[in-house]
Motif scaffolding. Sequence first.
Motif, PDB file in Angstrom:
ATOM      1  N   MET A 252      16.833   4.436  -9.894  1.00 20.10           N
ATOM      2  CA  MET A 252      16.447   3.019  -9.823  1.00 20.10           C
ATOM      3  C   MET A 252      16.643   2.471  -8.405  1.00 20.10           C
ATOM      4  SD  MET A 252      18.136   1.496 -13.329  1.00 20.10           S
ATOM      5  CE  MET A 252      18.015   2.435 -14.856  1.00 20.10           C
ATOM      6  N   ALA A 253      17.757   2.841  -7.788  1.00 22.03           N
ATOM      7  CA  ALA A 253      18.034   2.369  -6.416  1.00 22.03           C
ATOM      8  C   ALA A 253      16.930   2.832  -5.462  1.00 22.03           C
ATOM      9  CB  ALA A 253      19.403   2.864  -5.956  1.00 22.03           C
ATOM     10  N   LYS A 254      16.527   4.102  -5.612  1.00 22.04           N
ATOM     11  CA  LYS A 254      15.445   4.628  -4.766  1.00 22.04           C
ATOM     12  C   LYS A 254      14.139   3.866  -5.010  1.00 22.04           C
ATOM     13  CE  LYS A 254      16.944   9.441  -4.225  1.00 22.04           C
ATOM     14  NZ  LYS A 254      16.868  10.725  -4.940  1.00 22.04           N
ATOM     15  N   ALA A 255      13.876   3.558  -6.272  1.00 28.09           N
ATOM     16  CA  ALA A 255      12.644   2.825  -6.610  1.00 28.09           C
ATOM     17  C   ALA A 255      12.649   1.428  -5.974  1.00 28.09           C
ATOM     18  CB  ALA A 255      12.482   2.719  -8.132  1.00 28.09           C
ATOM     19  N   TRP A 256      13.818   0.771  -5.961  1.00 26.01           N
ATOM     20  CA  TRP A 256      13.903  -0.541  -5.294  1.00 26.01           C
ATOM     21  C   TRP A 256      13.647  -0.411  -3.796  1.00 26.01           C
ATOM     22  CZ3 TRP A 256      12.883  -4.820  -7.341  1.00 26.01           C
ATOM     23  CH2 TRP A 256      13.288  -5.148  -8.638  1.00 26.01           C
ATOM     24  N   GLU A 257      14.193   0.660  -3.211  1.00 31.71           N
ATOM     25  CA  GLU A 257      13.975   0.853  -1.765  1.00 31.71           C
ATOM     26  C   GLU A 257      12.496   1.091  -1.460  1.00 31.71           C
ATOM     27  OE1 GLU A 257      18.404   2.529  -0.569  1.00 31.71           O
ATOM     28  OE2 GLU A 257      16.812   3.963  -1.117  1.00 31.71           O
ATOM     29  N   GLU A 258      11.844   1.863  -2.316  1.00 33.75           N
ATOM     30  CA  GLU A 258      10.416   2.129  -2.125  1.00 33.75           C
ATOM     31  C   GLU A 258       9.602   0.835  -2.307  1.00 33.75           C
ATOM     32  OE1 GLU A 258       8.838   5.153  -4.799  1.00 33.75           O
ATOM     33  OE2 GLU A 258       6.835   4.264  -4.530  1.00 33.75           O
ATOM     34  N   TRP A 259       9.973   0.079  -3.343  1.00 34.02           N
ATOM     35  CA  TRP A 259       9.296  -1.201  -3.641  1.00 34.02           C
ATOM     36  C   TRP A 259       9.312  -2.109  -2.406  1.00 34.02           C
ATOM     37  CZ3 TRP A 259      11.633  -6.102  -3.721  1.00 34.02           C
ATOM     38  CH2 TRP A 259      10.893  -7.136  -4.291  1.00 34.02           C
ATOM     39  N   ALA A 260      10.457  -2.194  -1.746  1.00 33.58           N
ATOM     40  CA  ALA A 260      10.620  -3.123  -0.622  1.00 33.58           C
ATOM     41  C   ALA A 260       9.721  -2.795   0.559  1.00 33.58           C
ATOM     42  CB  ALA A 260      12.073  -3.157  -0.172  1.00 33.58           C
ATOM     43  N   THR A 261       9.236  -1.546   0.631  1.00 33.96           N
ATOM     44  CA  THR A 261       8.399  -1.142   1.771  1.00 33.96           C
ATOM     45  C   THR A 261       6.932  -1.522   1.563  1.00 33.96           C
ATOM     46  OG1 THR A 261       7.835   1.027   0.832  1.00 33.96           O
ATOM     47  CG2 THR A 261       9.873   0.893   2.148  1.00 33.96           C
ATOM     48  N   ARG A 262       6.589  -1.968   0.365  1.00 36.42           N
ATOM     49  CA  ARG A 262       5.171  -2.198   0.048  1.00 36.42           C
ATOM     50  C   ARG A 262       4.739  -3.632   0.323  1.00 36.42           C
ATOM     51  NH1 ARG A 262       2.753   1.365  -4.598  1.00 36.42           N
ATOM     52  NH2 ARG A 262       1.168  -0.229  -4.232  1.00 36.42           N
ATOM     53  N   ASP A 263       3.596  -3.767   0.980  1.00 31.31           N
ATOM     54  CA  ASP A 263       3.068  -5.097   1.286  1.00 31.31           C
ATOM     55  C   ASP A 263       2.671  -5.883   0.045  1.00 31.31           C
ATOM     56  OD1 ASP A 263       3.329  -5.261   3.967  1.00 31.31           O
ATOM     57  OD2 ASP A 263       1.230  -4.817   4.447  1.00 31.31           O
ATOM     58  N   ASP A 264       2.315  -5.181  -1.026  1.00 31.79           N
ATOM     59  CA  ASP A 264       1.859  -5.873  -2.243  1.00 31.79           C
ATOM     60  C   ASP A 264       3.013  -6.144  -3.206  1.00 31.79           C
ATOM     61  OD1 ASP A 264       2.328  -3.256  -2.979  1.00 31.79           O
ATOM     62  OD2 ASP A 264       0.447  -3.017  -4.095  1.00 31.79           O
ATOM     63  N   ALA A 265       4.254  -5.900  -2.755  1.00 32.10           N
ATOM     64  CA  ALA A 265       5.405  -6.047  -3.653  1.00 32.10           C
ATOM     65  C   ALA A 265       5.801  -7.509  -3.820  1.00 32.10           C
ATOM     66  CB  ALA A 265       6.583  -5.252  -3.116  1.00 32.10           C
ATOM     67  N   THR A 266       6.107  -7.878  -5.061  1.00 30.07           N
ATOM     68  CA  THR A 266       6.567  -9.227  -5.364  1.00 30.07           C
ATOM     69  C   THR A 266       7.376  -9.216  -6.654  1.00 30.07           C
ATOM     70  OG1 THR A 266       5.863 -11.492  -5.865  1.00 30.07           O
ATOM     71  CG2 THR A 266       4.318  -9.754  -6.430  1.00 30.07           C
ATOM     72  N   LEU A 267       8.346 -10.093  -6.699  1.00 28.88           N
ATOM     73  CA  LEU A 267       9.216 -10.234  -7.870  1.00 28.88           C
ATOM     74  C   LEU A 267       9.455 -11.722  -8.066  1.00 28.88           C
ATOM     75  CD1 LEU A 267      11.202  -8.928  -9.954  1.00 28.88           C
ATOM     76  CD2 LEU A 267      12.939  -9.036  -8.169  1.00 28.88           C
ATOM     77  N   ALA A 268       9.238 -12.210  -9.281  1.00 22.70           N
ATOM     78  CA  ALA A 268       9.431 -13.645  -9.539  1.00 22.70           C
ATOM     79  C   ALA A 268       9.921 -13.854 -10.951  1.00 22.70           C
ATOM     80  CB  ALA A 268       8.114 -14.400  -9.336  1.00 22.70           C
TER      81      ALA A 268
END
Lengths: 278, 278
Positions: A252-268
């Motif tokens: 999960m930690a790795k997935a969060w790190e990968e998520w943060a590198t993406r321009d289309d990433a968003t969390l709300a």
Amino acid sequence: MEQGQTLGEKPGHPPAQPILHEVRTAETSAAHLLPKLQAMKESNPHLTLLDVGSGSGTISVSFAKLIPDGHVTGIDLNPNILGRARAVAETAGVKNIEFQEGSVYKLPFADETFDITFCHQVLVHIGTPWDALHEMLRVTKRGGIVAAREGDYETESLWPEHPELSKFHKLMAGLMSAGGGTPTAGRQLLSWALKAGVERSQITLSYGTTSYSTPSDRKICSQGLSDQLRGGSLRTKALKFGLGTETDFEEMAKAWEEWATRDDATLAMLQGEILVQK
Amino acid sequence: MEQGQTLGEKPGHPPAQPILHEVRTAETSAAHLLPKLQAMKESNPHLTLLDVGSGSGTISVSFAKLIPDGHVTGIDLNPNILGRARAVAETAGVKNIEFQEGSVYKLPFADETFDITFCHQVLVHIGTPWDALHEMLRVTKRGGIVAAREGDYETESLWPEHPELSKFHKLMAGLMSAGGGTPTAGRQLLSWALKAGVERSQITLSYGTTSYSTPSDRKICSQGLSDQLRGGSLRTKALKFGLGTETDFEEMAKAWEEWATRDDATLAMLQGEILVQK
């Protein structure tokens, strides 16, 4: 993604959680209260405000700056966080503030002590939030305001989708429920205030949002969560409740790190917000 | 609960849908755009604005009031709604506006025609929203703005829970998907703008909320939805796609009516919002 002030931190070990918590201010986390606070301050500059579940104190300190002739009291169930809160106040040069230990179920104050009693991400974590609101009403003056803002974790809206991040969502909801909390707190806040004994006409309900989408916000979010998964209280609690393994948390930690590198990433997510006129 | 301008209305038969649609204004539904619009108006009072999927025109008309020396064009795929939009403009005494038929996939305008191109609850209903955004960008001047606001229906947050209202949620998500739409549009809006060919640095993403909680808002919501379930285009489409029976829809309509009578009732959802600087 504010995980609440009650998860606990170890003294002497700067925890990861404040990375997410300490970006919070009255402006970001109590916007629904501020117009009312400003109006009350105009007729009484000496307002007293209680911040319940004050955690590392960044919201309390920003309240204290907004009422320089008033006074803020921060209270938290966890005595280990009080030193951090006092340090935050000292760094900010804020004097009209104090922090002490205490439970929202039994606030160590006389009836009708405060003009404003506030909490954020506290009721979401506890078993009988209406009792907490009743107690917050008790220590609030007649004519005063009780304000609360609680996340609705089941509205969490993440992009892009990722199987590990879906697992993380379930982990967090499981942790909340295992601790006696309510992942749908935001939508239930109104019903809890009614259950605490106030009339509908005394309550103003609104909704706010918490989101992480800019590169810097994504980094803060990802770092805070991956640190928690690798060594924070989140990991400790999740292991205790049997909600996953160390391998799961690393994925999960790795997935969060990968998520943060993406321009289309968003969390709300939605935040329920109430103002109760006493 | 804004179901989008593309579901269609019958001419001469005032549909229920406008009960929900016609409370919308630029202030309620384009708040993320207004500071930018005001700043642009200061340097150019003669702004031109295109409202894509203008429906019954209440948002378009309020835009026209905000730029009295500018001009608004509303466009909708459904020719039957244009008369209603013109009537709304006439009633409001707004002259700097026109409405015409057209598709967001093939806007009947030259490149770089408008200063601002806006849509709300349009991309959520269509199959290739990035193509629509690309087309909106085409008709927008260099230095202009493309703005969109799209609901994230999967963040719908309802209280109190009711089995019939859970069925209604599934019905609506099913209708959206059956029509080629995306129930998680809000969280995907950023990714769609990137897919339309713009850089992340051109995009400002924010989130807003739509909610119904006051007694009058609950009544508007309940009446709009129960009317749709009993005789509107929602019922017609749901029957066509085999998503329920007339008995199902009557049970859902009754559940909405009961919901509206409750003091603890609330309904909210996230709206994804983007501004794209061309």
